[in-house]
Design a protein around this motif. Structure first.
Motif, PDB file in Angstrom:
ATOM      1  N   CYS A 139       0.577  -1.219   0.088  1.00 63.49           N
ATOM      2  CA  CYS A 139      -0.927  -0.106   0.092  1.00 63.49           C
ATOM      3  C   CYS A 139       0.673   1.420   0.252  1.00 63.49           C
ATOM      4  CB  CYS A 139      -0.981  -0.094   1.647  1.00 63.49           C
ATOM      5  SG  CYS A 139      -2.191   1.022   1.425  1.00 63.49           S
ATOM      6  N   TYR A 189       0.131   4.461   0.637  1.00 62.48           N
ATOM      7  CA  TYR A 189      -0.464   5.086   1.515  1.00 62.48           C
ATOM      8  C   TYR A 189       0.321   4.525   2.969  1.00 62.48           C
ATOM      9  CZ  TYR A 189      -3.309   6.769  -1.084  1.00 62.48           C
ATOM     10  OH  TYR A 189      -3.313   7.468  -2.762  1.00 62.48           O
ATOM     11  N   MET A 220      -1.335  -5.090   0.332  1.00 61.85           N
ATOM     12  CA  MET A 220      -2.366  -4.967  -0.266  1.00 61.85           C
ATOM     13  C   MET A 220      -2.859  -6.300  -0.796  1.00 61.85           C
ATOM     14  SD  MET A 220      -2.136  -1.589  -2.050  1.00 61.85           S
ATOM     15  CE  MET A 220      -3.784  -1.094  -1.825  1.00 61.85           C
ATOM     16  N   TYR A 254      -6.502  -4.031  -3.038  1.00 65.10           N
ATOM     17  CA  TYR A 254      -7.210  -2.948  -1.925  1.00 65.10           C
ATOM     18  C   TYR A 254      -6.346  -3.395  -0.926  1.00 65.10           C
ATOM     19  CZ  TYR A 254     -10.606  -3.446   1.628  1.00 65.10           C
ATOM     20  OH  TYR A 254     -11.290  -2.396   2.508  1.00 65.10           O
ATOM     21  N   CYS A 255      -6.286  -2.455   0.133  1.00 66.39           N
ATOM     22  CA  CYS A 255      -6.083  -2.082   1.388  1.00 66.39           C
ATOM     23  C   CYS A 255      -7.405  -2.432   2.416  1.00 66.39           C
ATOM     24  CB  CYS A 255      -5.229  -1.007   1.526  1.00 66.39           C
ATOM     25  SG  CYS A 255      -4.527  -0.787   3.577  1.00 66.39           S
ATOM     26  N   CYS A 290      -6.140   0.498   5.590  1.00 63.24           N
ATOM     27  CA  CYS A 290      -6.378   2.349   4.891  1.00 63.24           C
ATOM     28  C   CYS A 290      -7.709   2.437   4.163  1.00 63.24           C
ATOM     29  CB  CYS A 290      -5.739   2.848   3.513  1.00 63.24           C
ATOM     30  SG  CYS A 290      -4.040   2.461   4.420  1.00 63.24           S
TER      31      CYS A 290
END
Length: 77
Positions: free
Chosen positions: A3, A5, A10, A62-63, A66
């Motif tokens: 990720c 972020y 992920m 997809y995380c 977050c």
């Protein structure tokens, strides 16, 4: 994929839609009721084929931490 972020791993998966998936900047966002008018202002993420069972499908990540989705736009646009 990591990720961007939070730097956690992920989950791989896909984004699926019964229609073409496009990204629009806040300046050009339009409701998709006139696709031929709005397509020129957006970036196509995934194209939908023709026919009653056609759909758009693109790999995505997809995380869960977050709740962010990362997707690469399809080639050719």
């Amino acid at each position: 994929m990591i990720c961007p972020y939070c730097s956690r791993t992920m989950e791989s998966g896909s984004i699926q839609s019964r229609g073409t998936i496009r990204w629009f900047s806040d300046k050009t966002l339009r409701i998709e009721w006139r696709p031929q008018a709005s397509a020129k202002d957006g970036i196509t993420i995934a194209s939908c084929g023709a026919g009653p069972f056609a759909y758009a499908l693109e790999p995505a990540f997809y995380c869960p931490e977050c709740q962010m989705v990362v997707i690469k736009k399809e080639d050719g646009d």
